[in-house]
Enzyme design. Structure first.
Site, PDB file in Angstrom:
ATOM      1  N   ASP A 160      49.776  38.158  44.830  1.00  0.00           N
ATOM      2  CA  ASP A 160      48.919  38.739  43.800  1.00  0.00           C
ATOM      3  C   ASP A 160      49.774  38.896  42.536  1.00  0.00           C
ATOM      4  O   ASP A 160      50.997  38.734  42.558  1.00  0.00           O
ATOM      5  CB  ASP A 160      48.286  40.059  44.244  1.00  0.00           C
ATOM      6  CG  ASP A 160      47.005  40.326  43.432  1.00  0.00           C
ATOM      7  OD1 ASP A 160      46.794  39.647  42.410  1.00  0.00           O
ATOM      8  OD2 ASP A 160      46.225  41.212  43.800  1.00  0.00           O
TER       9      ASP A 160
HETATM   10  C1  BGC Z   1      44.090  40.834  41.063  1.00  0.00           C
HETATM   11  C2  BGC Z   1      43.672  39.565  41.752  1.00  0.00           C
HETATM   12  C3  BGC Z   1      43.454  38.489  40.722  1.00  0.00           C
HETATM   13  C4  BGC Z   1      44.726  38.304  39.951  1.00  0.00           C
HETATM   14  C5  BGC Z   1      44.644  37.201  38.928  1.00  0.00           C
HETATM   15  C6  BGC Z   1      45.251  40.610  40.127  1.00  0.00           C
HETATM   16  O1  BGC Z   1      45.509  41.728  39.363  1.00  0.00           O
HETATM   17  O2  BGC Z   1      44.420  41.790  42.039  1.00  0.00           O
HETATM   18  O3  BGC Z   1      42.508  39.781  42.505  1.00  0.00           O
HETATM   19  O4  BGC Z   1      43.049  37.308  41.354  1.00  0.00           O
HETATM   20  O5  BGC Z   1      45.031  39.508  39.288  1.00  0.00           O
HETATM   21  O6  BGC Z   1      43.832  37.529  37.885  1.00  0.00           O
END
Ligand code: BGC
Length: 746
Positions: free
Chosen positions: A287
């Site tokens: 993530d």
């Molecule tokens: C979120 C993810 C997301 C990623 C990219 C993160 O902060 O938890 O779900 O896909 O950002 O935007």
């Protein structure tokens, strides 16, 4: 300019394809092709494939600016980018990748969570439709639009089970139930990936956030998770397993720690379960920054150790933390991370690039004509309207106030959502320049039903989330002058979503006071609640005759709501998550254990598992939702009351529509294992059927139960069923059920 770009692109593509043609001159399998590429790569280039950066156009997390991304792409140091939207942008960067030594194409990822250009209801809302085909179709269309816009990969579906509505990300998932959640996970993966990777309108799915992110303590985003492995396997992992089985190309790990080990550095979760037990062949992306965040967790000292931990634990791609790009080469040279670990990660990533057809044509998703056509495809709006109306849940309808007659002479439309635009789209949707014109407001939706004959009065009444009551009088005046009031309230677009945990789940601001003021006029009032999570609105629930829960429904919100309000669609949605009476009951979910001292009712409190100051029952239970029809359940019958071994059990129940509208009902099947070697939930959803029943008609619905439906993880984490007595229940929601007991011997 455009022509010049095209010529440049063609030349670059020409070079790339000539080069790869020579590498793949004979007929080779994808794995052989991957190996041919891998052999040509330096360690730095391999690590480049494991590195993902955001484009700076629309970041979805904190950005670290660290130099010119284009020059890093040219050096082969970036394998994937996120937040690059639109064919012109993706083409520009892909052209740069084609200037790198090995010309390995970039993967473009994006959070396409509930639609790309055409916005569908938020996933929790869609889950309320219990309509798997419709959910799959909405993902299909999202993939079609996104792929036409140069995107290869969506960071969806989010399949986190969420039992705590304080957690803002409940809006992104399918709610609290592992069975429903697994079916929806499968539907969404299938929808995104369509007929398979390599098709021009398929995008790679990404099951996230692995794992147990939805169980953050206190519902506070990014918080820790502490749970037994049994609970993890039984409740939180099933939708991930379903996504893997449906062929999800990628997984994303999660920000939280699980029992003290951050998911990103968690070998047991990523290598042993996902890549081992489930034989997952795709790749795992971290993530946003989660590899580096292991430092703040207190799990590693610095980014060097973070890279060591994450790589060995099975995180294949580093989103935005720069730990791999800065430290992995050193770790490999020191022998702390084996080259085979890097090679495995790179193979997984390259395999997906091959499957997507990007080595054959890195620009195959860069087609301006297709982009334009898909963005303006009116069929997408039809589908969006269909799933939006199916997502609406009728919570209350006293004296059949709904549906509203189209002959109504005057309607007062009151509340901050009547003319709201982007709030209908909700979190995880992008602002496009002409959105204001695209999103159908409630006002416009109602107007299209009533035409010009009826008088439509408007008063905003108040804002969504402040304490200004100066608009109340105007609202009261509008209500007084109308035959019926439609009052639309809810949460603003940025009140549910990532980092949007709330400790207070009440309708925000003074909206419930506005409802009280309007109800005091004595006019019939219908309340619409738009939100990304279950809210608390007890006064409204107890005093307003008709309530529709309308979530955040997306582009077609106004039309879909009007379809339901005026009876062109008979509501059929059912809650995929329990609605608490108040925050103090949270977490509250239907499939809980019985405890040794269950309360039999709300007066049974003394030395019972109860609250002395609060009911034990939710405001609205899981699976709940009314219809303009009335469904009566009778004749629950089982094919046998004593079974042995693997013979199947048939369960039937008759459902009669005694109302005066044709309507759809979601018939739900629950099972309870009465005695187990570990205690079992008081009920578990094991099947459902959504069917149309005409007024006056009875239908008998039959479910087949097998021993597979009885299985659970025992204390030794063995997945099996145990002989004994079971309660079989069927009904219209998780509370109102008919039940029968059976015995099942081994
Ligand atoms: C979120 C993810 C997301 C990623 C990219 C993160 O902060 O938890 O779900 O896909 O950002 O935007």
């Amino acid at each position: 300019m455009f022509l010049k770009n095209r010529i440049k692109t063609c030349c670059l593509f020409g070079l790339a394809s000539i080069m790869w043609l020579s590498v793949f001159s004979q007929r080779k399998t994808i794995d052989q092709k991957v190996d041919s590429v891998l052999k040509l790569m330096t360690l730095e280039e391999k690590i480049g494939q494991m590195n993902q950066y955001t484009g700076d156009w629309a970041a979805t997390g904190p950005i670290t600016k660290d130099g010119n991304k284009q020059s890093q792409i040219r050096k082969g140091l970036i394998g994937s980018m996120l937040n690059i939207k639109g064919v012109d942008h993706t083409r520009t960067l892909q052209e740069v990748a084609m200037q790198s030594r090995l010309k390995i194409p970039l993967l473009f990822g994006q959070d396409v969570i509930h639609g790309y250009r055409t916005i569908f209801p938020v996933p929790l809302g869609e889950a309320a439709s219990w309509d798997l085909a419709a959910i799959e179709l909405s993902a299909r269309i999202a993939a079609t639009e996104a792929s036409a816009s140069g995107i290869h990969w969506t960071f969806a579906p989010m399949v986190d089970i969420a039992r705590d509505p304080r957690w803002g990300r409940v809006m992104e998932g399918a709610g609290e139930d592992p069975y429903l959640g697994s079916l929806i996970a499968r539907a969404r993966v299938t929808g995104f990936q369509g007929k398979g990777l390599g098709n021009i309108n398929s995008v790679m799915a990404c099951a996230k956030h692995f794992a147990a992110y939805g169980a953050a303590v206190g519902g506070r985003d990014y918080n820790s998770v502490d749970m037994s492995l049994r609970q993890l396997y039984e409740t939180y992992l099933p939708p991930f397993k379903a996504a893997a089985e449906a062929g999800a190309a990628t997984f994303m790990n999660s920000f939280n720690d699980i029992n003290g080990i951050p998911a990103t550095g968690n070998k047991y979760i990523q290598r042993d379960i996902l890549k081992g037990q489930w034989n997952f062949k795709g790749f795992v992306v971290s993530d946003w920054g989660s590899i580096g965040e292991m430092i703040q967790h207190g799990y590693v000292k610095d980014n060097y150790e973070a890279a060591l931990s994450a790589a060995n634990a099975g995180s294949d791609m580093d989103m935005e933390s720069r730990s791999y790009i800065n430290h992995l080469a050193k770790l490999v040279k020191e022998g702390k991370v084996k080259m085979s670990v890097v090679d495995d990660a790179v193979r997984r990533i390259l395999r997906k690039k091959f499957e997507m057809g990007l080595f054959d044509d890195p620009y195959r998703f860069c087609n301006e004509t297709r982009e334009k056509a898909e963005w303006n495809n009116p069929e997408h709006l039809t589908v969006a309207r269909d799933i939006a109306k199916k997502s609406i849940v009728l919570l209350k309808n006293e004296k059949q106030l709904l549906p509203v007659s189209k002959q109504t002479k005057s309607v007062a439309l009151i509340g901050p959502f009547v003319k709201a635009v982007s709030d209908h789209n909700g979190f995880w949707s992008y602002d496009w320049p002409d959105d204001t014109a695209r999103i159908v407001t409630l006002w416009d939706g109602v107007k299209s039903k009533l035409g010009t004959d009826a008088k439509m009065l408007y008063a905003k009444g108040c804002n969504i989330n402040d304490s200004n009551r100066t608009g109340f009088q105007q609202a009261v005046d509008a209500a007084t002058a109308a035959d019926i009031v439609i009052l639309s309230v809810g949460e603003a677009r940025d009140m549910s979503g990532e980092a949007k945990s709330r400790s207070n789940l009440h309708l925000p601001g003074v909206q419930e006071e506005l409802i009280q003021a309007v109800v005091a006029t004595g006019k019939p009032v219908v309340v619409l609640i738009s939100a990304g999570r279950p809210l608390v609105f007890n006064w409204t629930a107890d005093h307003v005759p008709a309530i529709l829960y309308t979530w955040w429904l997306g582009t077609e919100a106004g039309n879909a709501i009007a379809d339901v309000l005026f009876g062109d669609y008979n509501p059929s949605g059912k809650l995929p998550i329990t609605f608490p009476r108040t925050e103090g009951q949270v977490p509250i979910y239907y499939n809980h254990y019985n405890t040794g001292r269950p309360a039999r009712n709300d007066s049974d409190k003394l030395y019972r598992s109860a609250y002395i100051d609060l009911s034990i029952y939710p405001k609205f239970p899981f699976g709940y939702g009314l219809s303009y029809s009335k469904f009566e359940y009778s004749n629950l019958s089982v094919s046998k009351t004593s079974l042995k071994g693997n013979e199947p059990l048939k369960v039937s129940v008759t459902v009669t529509n005694t109302g005066s509208f044709d309507g759809e009902e979601v018939v739900q099947l629950y099972i309870r294992d009465l005695v187990g070697s570990v205690v079992r939930p008081v009920k578990e959803l094991k099947g459902f059927q959504k069917l149309m029943i005409k007024k006056g008609e009875s239908k008998t619905v039959t479910f087949t139960v097998t021993t597979n439906d009885l299985k659970f993880y025992n204390d030794a984490l063995k997945y099996d069923w145990e002989a004994g007595e079971f309660e079989i229940m069927a009904g219209t929601n998780s509370t109102d059920v008919l039940s029968k007991k059976i015995n099942w011997a081994k």
